[in-house]
Design a protein around this motif. Structure first.
Motif, PDB file in Angstrom:
ATOM      1  N   ASP A 240      -7.186  -5.666   7.059  1.00 50.06           N
ATOM      2  CA  ASP A 240      -7.487  -7.571   7.022  1.00 50.06           C
ATOM      3  C   ASP A 240      -5.979  -7.840   7.873  1.00 50.06           C
ATOM      4  O   ASP A 240      -6.662  -8.650   8.628  1.00 50.06           O
TER       5      ASP A 240
ATOM      6  N   GLU B  20       0.589  -1.360   0.345  1.00 46.30           N
ATOM      7  CA  GLU B  20      -0.311  -0.283   0.214  1.00 46.30           C
ATOM      8  C   GLU B  20       0.448   1.380  -0.005  1.00 46.30           C
ATOM      9  O   GLU B  20       0.359   2.147  -0.527  1.00 46.30           O
TER      10      GLU B  20
ATOM     11  N   HIS C 210      -5.744  -6.853   1.810  1.00 52.41           N
ATOM     12  CA  HIS C 210      -5.522  -5.295   1.885  1.00 52.41           C
ATOM     13  C   HIS C 210      -5.094  -5.310   3.117  1.00 52.41           C
ATOM     14  O   HIS C 210      -5.497  -6.432   4.421  1.00 52.41           O
TER      15      HIS C 210
END
Length: 121
Positions: free
Chosen positions: A75, A38, A72
């Protein structure tokens, strides 16, 4: 350590590792691979967010990167906490913080202008 935590030094003027040392003493820092991905994605843009993500990616080198089944980032952090791989999760993300506290996980987050504090479930 989540994405928002690693971006705090730029976005919130927090001396992240100094604050964590103040709270925890000598500790090992862990971040999921999904957080690294990310940060890398966010750092390709322009502006303050990209700068913060780039700095966050550099700071993540002080963390042990661990793999999870989740892709993700949020998560992945919940997965790590639930399997007992971390005692705290550092985040400035309110929905993630609430999700973790509901699961009994202690959360370290921003309190005040540039200070971190531990929130107990």
């Amino acid at each position: 350590m989540d994405t928002s935590a690693l971006m705090m030094p730029v976005e919130c003027d927090v001396r992240l590792f100094d604050e964590l040392e103040r709270l925890l003493g000598d500790a090992e820092f862990v971040t999921p691979a999904a957080v690294i991905a990310e940060l890398e994605s966010l750092s390709t843009g322009a502006g303050e967010e990209a700068t913060a993500a780039s700095v966050g990616r550099d700071l993540a080198e002080r963390c042990r990167v661990v793999e999870t089944d989740a892709t993700h980032a949020d998560d992945a952090l919940v997965e790590l906490a639930e399997r007992g791989d971390c005692e705290y999760v550092v985040t400035n993300d309110r929905p993630l913080r609430d999700r973790l506290l509901e699961r009994g996980v202690r959360v370290i987050g921003l309190r005040g202008r540039n200070t971190l504090n531990i929130t107990q479930p």
